[in-house]
Write an enzyme that holds these catalytic residues in place. Sequence first.
Site, PDB file in Angstrom:
ATOM      1  N   SER A 129      12.406  -3.429 -13.519  1.00 46.74           N
ATOM      2  CA  SER A 129      11.697  -2.564 -12.566  1.00 46.74           C
ATOM      3  C   SER A 129      12.381  -2.295 -11.240  1.00 46.74           C
ATOM      4  O   SER A 129      11.921  -1.451 -10.488  1.00 46.74           O
ATOM      5  CB  SER A 129      10.315  -3.140 -12.283  1.00 46.74           C
ATOM      6  N   LYS A 145       7.273  -2.439  -1.746  1.00 46.16           N
ATOM      7  CA  LYS A 145       6.496  -2.147  -2.964  1.00 46.16           C
ATOM      8  C   LYS A 145       5.074  -2.672  -2.798  1.00 46.16           C
ATOM      9  O   LYS A 145       4.872  -3.768  -2.253  1.00 46.16           O
ATOM     10  CB  LYS A 145       7.172  -2.824  -4.162  1.00 46.16           C
ATOM     11  N   SER A 185       9.063  -0.078 -12.714  1.00 47.42           N
ATOM     12  CA  SER A 185       7.826   0.172 -11.999  1.00 47.42           C
ATOM     13  C   SER A 185       8.018   0.376 -10.495  1.00 47.42           C
ATOM     14  O   SER A 185       7.110   0.881  -9.839  1.00 47.42           O
ATOM     15  CB  SER A 185       6.860  -0.990 -12.228  1.00 47.42           C
TER      16      SER A 185
HETATM   17  N1  GLN Z   1       9.019  -1.613 -17.838  1.00 42.89           N
HETATM   18  C1  GLN Z   1       8.794  -3.004 -18.083  1.00 42.89           C
HETATM   19  C2  GLN Z   1       7.322  -3.219 -18.310  1.00 42.89           C
HETATM   20  O1  GLN Z   1       6.647  -2.274 -18.408  1.00 42.89           O
HETATM   21  C3  GLN Z   1       9.299  -3.814 -16.932  1.00 42.89           C
HETATM   22  C4  GLN Z   1       8.416  -3.733 -15.758  1.00 42.89           C
HETATM   23  C5  GLN Z   1       8.870  -4.586 -14.618  1.00 42.89           C
HETATM   24  O2  GLN Z   1      10.038  -5.009 -14.555  1.00 42.89           O
HETATM   25  N2  GLN Z   1       7.926  -4.901 -13.744  1.00 42.89           N
HETATM   26  O3  GLN Z   1       6.848  -4.303 -18.406  1.00 42.89           O
END
Ligand code: GLN
Length: 476
Positions: A172, A73, A148
């Site tokens: 995410s 990532k 994400s």
């Molecule tokens: N979707 C969540 C957010 O927007 C979690 C994102 C994540 O786990 N990095 O913060």
Amino acid sequence: MMEIGGLTIAAARRMLKAGSLSPVTLLDEVNGAINRVDQEVGGYLSRDYQRARAAAEHADVHLPLGGIPVAIKDAINVEGEPCSCASKILEGYTAPYDATVISKLRTAGAIPFGRTNMDEFAMGSSTENSSIQITRNPHDPERIPGGSSGGSAAVVAAGEALAALGSDTGGSIRQPAALCGCVGLKPSYGRVSRYGLVAFASSLDQIGPLTRTVEDAALVLQAIAGHDPLDSTSLDVPVPDYSAELEAGVKGMKLGVPKEYFVEGMDPDVAERVREAIDVYRDLGAEIVDVSLPHTKYAVADYYIIATAEASANLARFDGVRYGHRTVGAKDLADHYGRTRGEGFGREVKRRIILGTYVLSSGYYDAYYLRAQKVRTLIRRDFEEAFKQVDGLLSPTSPVPAFKIGERMKDPLQMYLADIFTIAVNLAGICGISVPCGTVQAEESNLPVGLQIMAPAFEESRLLRIARAFEATRLL
Ligand code: GLN
């Protein structure tokens, strides 16, 4: 030609050790698959073939992950490679060092190969907040891969990587794994070093694997887990052998189903697939118990105070002074900061910084931030109580299957609700995994559904064992 699309790390390892596959051929197959499909998927932001090739030529196949390429990532620093977090503010930035997970992967013989797309600074649930490109769900190119870590999930699902690393602050890793039909593991807070992961919300962030199978998740976790003096939040506790108990089954275990995790408004077919998975556990000899996590309803709100507060502090470092995007022609320092950050950050990141700054501001700190910390304690206690009764918890990973690209972009609240079932795990610091549990039909597509399994902090062995018991009934 070998088909890497379905190849697991475990299978590749066997072939590498037997000499029927060489690390260079494996890398070339992965690279070839990327050349064939990534135009359509858009999972990778970049890759350095020459460097990976040099590593493959010298790979020691007797190491635990010897010669296995792993996609990374774009929030995790790999020395000499870009690390943009899919943000314009880090355009042109090259990582000067390896994150601890990367040095650990290298020690285990793995080859970091390719940078995967993500929501900018890991803020989002669809990868649409990437300021660089769209990533498409390999099961339906009109749909999002989740986020994400959407790039990491998509490249594993599309057969362009054997495994990938992602990061999980509120879901995410697990949510994109669920939406793309792969396995995604969020380790307990403190299990894996965050050194070299660009911080979003430091009390919630964890790095973990996205893989095709539970066994592969165990292999990658084995390589990256453990105490790191460079991350004082990583705990100094022994790392067990995560593959040892994988096949031990769930007979006699008590597994809880939290009633708050089947909510109104969720996709009925998704709920149905998860209920079927729960029945499988019953057939395997587990006792299924109804449990309650009464503070679940506050989890999303709680998270969006704590995560934004921490993000507003963490992202203050991106000021265009030492690295990254810098505005031209600023009048003075304040103008420099304002313009650099105004140009460099996307809409969602700005929204979070503004929200986070607000909840920390004097006068509002007690009402919002301090209160949110107390609610976090209540959420953690819910899990402590539940784990007095049961060995693990079962729930959906996401309330809906992959939605259409663009569908939720106008409504941040709808997007935030995508993580309704994953967020509490981060707030409580426990571990969670998503495993594929079938598909639902949506228009012309069959979309994957994920089963989430949760276990107490530092009980990843148990988590993997529960996950594997279900998976074994599917992959015969
Ligand atoms: N979707 C969540 C957010 O927007 C979690 C994102 C994540 O786990 N990095 O913060």
